[in-house]
Write a protein that holds these residues in place. Structure first.
Motif, PDB file in Angstrom:
ATOM      1  N   ALA A   1       5.320  -4.709  -7.738  1.00  9.49           N
ATOM      2  CA  ALA A   1       5.918  -4.707  -6.730  1.00  9.49           C
ATOM      3  C   ALA A   1       5.938  -5.745  -5.187  1.00  9.49           C
ATOM      4  N   ALA A   2       6.120  -6.574  -6.159  1.00  8.35           N
ATOM      5  CA  ALA A   2       4.834  -7.747  -5.560  1.00  8.35           C
ATOM      6  C   ALA A   2       4.218  -8.264  -4.629  1.00  8.35           C
ATOM      7  N   VAL A   3       3.032  -7.010  -4.699  1.00  5.92           N
ATOM      8  CA  VAL A   3       1.550  -6.866  -3.719  1.00  5.92           C
ATOM      9  C   VAL A   3       0.695  -7.228  -4.132  1.00  5.92           C
ATOM     10  N   PRO A   4      -0.301  -7.967  -2.812  1.00  6.36           N
ATOM     11  CA  PRO A   4      -1.131  -7.471  -3.920  1.00  6.36           C
ATOM     12  C   PRO A   4      -2.156  -6.266  -3.729  1.00  6.36           C
ATOM     13  N   PRO A   5      -3.156  -6.172  -4.784  1.00 10.20           N
ATOM     14  CA  PRO A   5      -4.072  -4.947  -5.129  1.00 10.20           C
ATOM     15  C   PRO A   5      -4.896  -4.322  -3.972  1.00 10.20           C
ATOM     16  N   SER A   6      -4.893  -5.297  -2.968  1.00 15.04           N
ATOM     17  CA  SER A   6      -5.608  -4.708  -1.320  1.00 15.04           C
ATOM     18  C   SER A   6      -4.536  -3.802  -1.403  1.00 15.04           C
ATOM     19  N   SER A   7      -3.266  -4.010  -0.757  1.00 15.94           N
ATOM     20  CA  SER A   7      -1.551  -3.573  -0.027  1.00 15.94           C
ATOM     21  C   SER A   7      -1.689  -1.776  -0.917  1.00 15.94           C
ATOM     22  N   VAL A   8      -1.854  -2.620  -2.349  1.00 16.06           N
ATOM     23  CA  VAL A   8      -1.615  -0.898  -3.348  1.00 16.06           C
ATOM     24  C   VAL A   8      -2.744  -0.063  -2.340  1.00 16.06           C
ATOM     25  N   ASN A   9      -4.242  -0.552  -2.583  1.00 13.31           N
ATOM     26  CA  ASN A   9      -5.654   0.278  -2.224  1.00 13.31           C
ATOM     27  C   ASN A   9      -4.799   1.214  -0.727  1.00 13.31           C
ATOM     28  N   GLN A  10      -4.287   0.125   0.094  1.00 15.59           N
ATOM     29  CA  GLN A  10      -3.702   1.274   1.584  1.00 15.59           C
ATOM     30  C   GLN A  10      -2.316   2.428   1.569  1.00 15.59           C
ATOM     31  N   LEU A  11      -2.300   2.395  -0.055  1.00 16.00           N
ATOM     32  CA  LEU A  11      -1.148   3.615   0.143  1.00 16.00           C
ATOM     33  C   LEU A  11      -0.906   5.321  -0.199  1.00 16.00           C
ATOM     34  N   ASP A  12      -0.243   5.755   0.618  1.00 14.66           N
ATOM     35  CA  ASP A  12      -0.615   7.030   0.952  1.00 14.66           C
ATOM     36  C   ASP A  12      -0.804   7.576  -0.709  1.00 14.66           C
ATOM     37  N   LEU A  13      -1.288   8.872  -0.603  1.00 15.11           N
ATOM     38  CA  LEU A  13      -1.850   8.967  -2.029  1.00 15.11           C
ATOM     39  C   LEU A  13      -0.537  10.069  -2.491  1.00 15.11           C
ATOM     40  N   ALA A  14       0.456  10.381  -1.667  1.00 16.77           N
ATOM     41  CA  ALA A  14       1.689  10.523  -2.833  1.00 16.77           C
ATOM     42  C   ALA A  14       2.700   9.628  -2.799  1.00 16.77           C
ATOM     43  N   ASP A  15       2.295   8.722  -2.038  1.00 16.39           N
ATOM     44  CA  ASP A  15       3.295   7.207  -1.914  1.00 16.39           C
ATOM     45  C   ASP A  15       2.803   6.542  -3.382  1.00 16.39           C
TER      46      ASP A  15
ATOM     47  N   ASN B   1       6.015   6.766   2.257  1.00 21.29           N
ATOM     48  CA  ASN B   1       5.651   8.405   4.191  1.00 21.29           C
ATOM     49  C   ASN B   1       4.465   7.345   4.900  1.00 21.29           C
ATOM     50  N   SER B   2       3.497   5.961   4.390  1.00 20.46           N
ATOM     51  CA  SER B   2       3.024   5.432   5.262  1.00 20.46           C
ATOM     52  C   SER B   2       3.321   3.989   5.079  1.00 20.46           C
ATOM     53  N   PRO B   3       3.528   2.810   6.225  1.00 21.62           N
ATOM     54  CA  PRO B   3       3.676   1.820   6.231  1.00 21.62           C
ATOM     55  C   PRO B   3       2.028   1.264   5.373  1.00 21.62           C
ATOM     56  N   ILE B   4       2.134   0.233   4.963  1.00 23.86           N
ATOM     57  CA  ILE B   4       1.375  -1.515   4.347  1.00 23.86           C
ATOM     58  C   ILE B   4       1.645  -2.612   4.831  1.00 23.86           C
ATOM     59  N   GLN B   5       0.214  -3.063   4.691  1.00 27.40           N
ATOM     60  CA  GLN B   5       0.368  -4.437   4.599  1.00 27.40           C
ATOM     61  C   GLN B   5       0.213  -5.653   3.151  1.00 27.40           C
ATOM     62  N   ALA B   6       1.695  -6.404   2.978  1.00 31.21           N
ATOM     63  CA  ALA B   6       1.268  -6.762   2.471  1.00 31.21           C
ATOM     64  C   ALA B   6       1.894  -7.886   2.771  1.00 31.21           C
ATOM     65  N   HIS B   7       1.337  -9.139   2.120  1.00 31.27           N
ATOM     66  CA  HIS B   7       1.077 -10.716   2.554  1.00 31.27           C
ATOM     67  C   HIS B   7       1.699 -10.902   4.242  1.00 31.27           C
ATOM     68  N   GLY B   8       0.722 -10.578   4.970  1.00 29.63           N
ATOM     69  CA  GLY B   8       1.100 -10.185   6.732  1.00 29.63           C
ATOM     70  C   GLY B   8       2.545  -9.304   6.984  1.00 29.63           C
ATOM     71  N   GLU B   9       2.984  -8.157   6.645  1.00 33.98           N
ATOM     72  CA  GLU B   9       3.427  -8.163   6.955  1.00 33.98           C
ATOM     73  C   GLU B   9       3.561  -6.134   6.662  1.00 33.98           C
ATOM     74  N   GLU B  10       3.975  -5.293   7.841  1.00 35.28           N
ATOM     75  CA  GLU B  10       4.673  -4.141   7.561  1.00 35.28           C
ATOM     76  C   GLU B  10       5.833  -3.896   6.626  1.00 35.28           C
ATOM     77  N   ILE B  11       5.306  -2.871   5.173  1.00 35.95           N
ATOM     78  CA  ILE B  11       5.908  -2.789   4.278  1.00 35.95           C
ATOM     79  C   ILE B  11       6.341  -0.914   4.545  1.00 35.95           C
ATOM     80  N   THR B  12       7.295  -0.484   4.516  1.00 40.87           N
ATOM     81  CA  THR B  12       7.852   0.720   4.739  1.00 40.87           C
ATOM     82  C   THR B  12       8.262   1.244   3.492  1.00 40.87           C
ATOM     83  N   GLU B  13       8.932   0.176   2.178  1.00 40.42           N
ATOM     84  CA  GLU B  13       9.322   0.490   0.901  1.00 40.42           C
ATOM     85  C   GLU B  13       9.414  -0.219   0.423  1.00 40.42           C
ATOM     86  N   LEU B  14       9.079   0.272  -1.384  1.00 43.60           N
ATOM     87  CA  LEU B  14       9.000  -0.499  -2.112  1.00 43.60           C
ATOM     88  C   LEU B  14       9.915  -0.566  -3.726  1.00 43.60           C
ATOM     89  N   THR B  15       9.968  -2.126  -3.782  1.00 44.34           N
ATOM     90  CA  THR B  15      11.135  -1.920  -5.081  1.00 44.34           C
ATOM     91  C   THR B  15      10.549  -2.201  -6.442  1.00 44.34           C
TER      92      THR B  15
END
Length: 100
Positions: A64-78, A10-24
């Protein structure tokens, strides 16, 4: 190895210096589950299943191979959606047993 369909955020996050709009998410390994030392859900006395968000967040980072700091950026619904996908990996077998 089982992998989820891409989950649009629902809201993009930052991971590995990139904006992420979806996770697998991929299915965690037994070794990863043993390292985390907890399941991403709890079963209450009345057998209701509830998420353990702290543990689920650890699995999301790994699967999802993202840092924990990226998980902390997730919208609550995500966070909620991803946590249930992770929990689902533990509630269904990786493959169907052979019936032959």
């Amino acid at each position: 190895m089982a992998v989820s369909d891409p989950i649009k955020l629902n809201s993009p996050i930052q991971a590995h210096g990139e904006e992420i709009t979806e996770l697998t998410l991929r299915r965690p390994t037994t070794q990863e589950a043993r390292a985390i030392k907890a399941l991403p859900y709890k079963i209450d006395a009345d057998e209701a299943v509830s998420l353990d968000l702290d543990v689920a967040a650890k699995y999301i980072a790994v699967c999802a191979a993202v840092p924990p700091s990226s998980v902390n950026q997730l919208d609550l619904a995500d966070l909620n959606s991803l946590a249930w996908v992770v929990a689902g990996f533990f509630m269904t077998p990786a493959s169907k047993p052979s019936t032959t």
